[in-house]
Design a protein around this motif. Sequence first.
Motif, short mmCIF file in Angstrom:
data_model
loop_
_atom_site.label_atom_id
_atom_site.label_comp_id
_atom_site.label_asym_id
_atom_site.label_seq_id
_atom_site.Cartn_x
_atom_site.Cartn_y
_atom_site.Cartn_z
N THR A 106 -3.99 -38.08 -46.90
CA THR A 106 -4.26 -36.86 -46.23
C THR A 106 -3.81 -36.75 -44.79
O THR A 106 -4.13 -37.58 -44.35
N ARG A 108 -3.86 -33.58 -42.04
CA ARG A 108 -4.26 -32.45 -41.73
C ARG A 108 -3.83 -31.98 -40.22
O ARG A 108 -4.08 -32.83 -39.55
N ILE A 124 -5.13 -24.25 -40.22
CA ILE A 124 -5.01 -25.55 -40.91
C ILE A 124 -4.27 -25.91 -41.86
O ILE A 124 -4.28 -25.25 -43.04
N THR A 126 -3.05 -28.70 -44.60
CA THR A 126 -3.31 -29.81 -45.09
C THR A 126 -2.36 -30.28 -46.26
O THR A 126 -2.00 -29.70 -46.99
N VAL A 128 -2.10 -33.39 -49.15
CA VAL A 128 -2.58 -34.34 -49.88
C VAL A 128 -1.79 -35.00 -50.72
O VAL A 128 -0.92 -34.44 -51.51
#
Length: 180
Positions: A106, A108, A124, A126, A128
């Motif tokens: 991950t 972020r 934000i 992110t 993954v």
Amino acid sequence: MRFFLMIAALAFAGLDAAPAQAEIAAVAPGAFLIQTEAELAASPEQTWRALTRIGRWWGSEHTYSGDAGRLSLDPRAGGCWCERWSGQSVEHARVVLAMERDGVRTLRTIGGLGPLQEMGTTAILTFVITPQGSGSKISMTYRVAGDPGLGLGPIAPLVDQVLMAQFARLVRYAGTGSPD
């Protein structure tokens, strides 16, 4: 930079933006959420390496300097997604999480991209990366929130368009070594 200025001009002029893309999961006057994912033949390690080499896949037309090769991403907490050129610089985002747990990686960042930075939003982003068969799956989520008076709804499709184009470039780069 020209693109960022165009987005800002459209948003503040109150013009209707293009129809929302399927990737926009939610939108409100003070917030929006963009989500997407892709499956890759590339291993999770290859996909992570591609993600962190942002200057190789991000489109130059969506930079302040006009040269994506001037982008860098330091994938550690406190690391910078920065752009530097001719004594000038911009911090696009700050890394707040770079982690691997049970094979899932991950990354972020916090930072409003383009005109969102000047608007004072909290944004934000992110990524993954999960193992998927002999390859990997990468998902991207961009959560943006700010004062409802900003009227973020009309800008969401424009941000979506830029992010989806960059995500497609990342997926191509991770799979083939070329973003084009």
